[in-house]
Enzyme design. Sequence first.
Site, PDB file in Angstrom:
ATOM      1  N   HIS A 162      -6.588  -2.063   0.321  1.00  0.00           N
ATOM      2  CA  HIS A 162      -5.177  -2.271  -0.052  1.00  0.00           C
ATOM      3  C   HIS A 162      -5.092  -3.163  -1.304  1.00  0.00           C
ATOM      4  CE1 HIS A 162      -2.834  -0.369   3.083  1.00  0.00           C
ATOM      5  NE2 HIS A 162      -3.349  -1.083   4.066  1.00  0.00           N
TER       6      HIS A 162
ATOM      7  N   GLU B 147      -1.528   3.764   3.450  1.00  0.00           N
ATOM      8  CA  GLU B 147      -2.419   3.589   4.601  1.00  0.00           C
ATOM      9  C   GLU B 147      -3.610   4.538   4.519  1.00  0.00           C
ATOM     10  OE1 GLU B 147      -2.620   1.320   6.998  1.00  0.00           O
ATOM     11  OE2 GLU B 147      -1.098   0.416   5.735  1.00  0.00           O
TER      12      GLU B 147
ATOM     13  N   HIS C 298     -10.714  -1.701   5.045  1.00  0.00           N
ATOM     14  CA  HIS C 298      -9.359  -1.155   4.916  1.00  0.00           C
ATOM     15  C   HIS C 298      -8.445  -2.159   4.198  1.00  0.00           C
ATOM     16  CE1 HIS C 298      -5.705   1.004   6.431  1.00  0.00           C
ATOM     17  NE2 HIS C 298      -5.201  -0.218   6.456  1.00  0.00           N
ATOM     18  N   GLU C 299      -8.495  -3.418   4.608  1.00  0.00           N
ATOM     19  CA  GLU C 299      -7.597  -4.421   4.008  1.00  0.00           C
ATOM     20  C   GLU C 299      -7.971  -4.696   2.555  1.00  0.00           C
ATOM     21  OE1 GLU C 299      -4.912  -5.235   5.414  1.00  0.00           O
ATOM     22  OE2 GLU C 299      -5.374  -4.420   7.380  1.00  0.00           O
TER      23      GLU C 299
HETATM   24 ZN   LIG Z   1      -3.208  -0.911   6.151  1.00  0.00          ZN
END
Ligand SMILES: [Zn+2]
Length: 255
Positions: free
Chosen positions: A132, A184, A128-129
Amino acid sequence: MRYRIPLLFAIAILATFFGACATVPETGRSQLLIVSPAQETQLGFQEFEKLKKSTPISKDAAANAQLQRVGSRIAAVAPLPNAHWEFVLFDKSDTPNAFCLPGGKVGVFSGILPITHDDAGLATVIGHEVAHAVARHGAERMSQDTAFQVLEELALGRSSQASRAVIQQAYGLGFALPHSRQQELEADHLGVLYMARAGYPPREALGFWKRFAEYNAKKGGGKQVEFLSTHPLDEQRIRQIEGLIPQAEMEYRKP
Ligand SMILES: [Zn+2]
């Protein structure tokens, strides 16, 4: 000081001329970016060095080994060209948080480990990071709001407290809300594909986010924790991941 206003105008004009509309890989979303990858990477390296000096680094050998093991597998599949990958476990048990700065600088705070539980849970967070960073969400945020302070100081080759605050917010290190809901969900989307390609069963992402939701609920109403305030947990997140699991399972590579 007398050059301040003309410089800002010059930057605004340059941004207008050279500002690009980029496209996020795989999701195909268009985004406005006026910070170049080279500038962004330079900011990432600077911030990471500062954090390593100001924040204690964990001496837990097993947890460090886990982070290197999982991190290297995500790094191998993440489309982040020119990354200088580095994975650091910060010793902050009260902070259930993680981040990936441009250039592949990943920080995990030890407070997230009781919630990740295992390698697949940690792969969910790192995927997830890293997503980003791949989707350049920090640069997008800086492009959307108060970028001028940062751009001016990049142009002058120095940094101040004010620009550091903008950078920290943009990359999710501050206390403000650094990512929109759209960002997100995009990070969840890409992250679940990365974890599958790295050999972690994508269904495990649901387990992590549900545990996180439980943690959130227990904390509910109390003092805000960075990761919670920046990662809104809701049915939308779980539903989207459930919808992506068939595609992710097709891309799952058994290690
Ligand atoms: Zn996030």
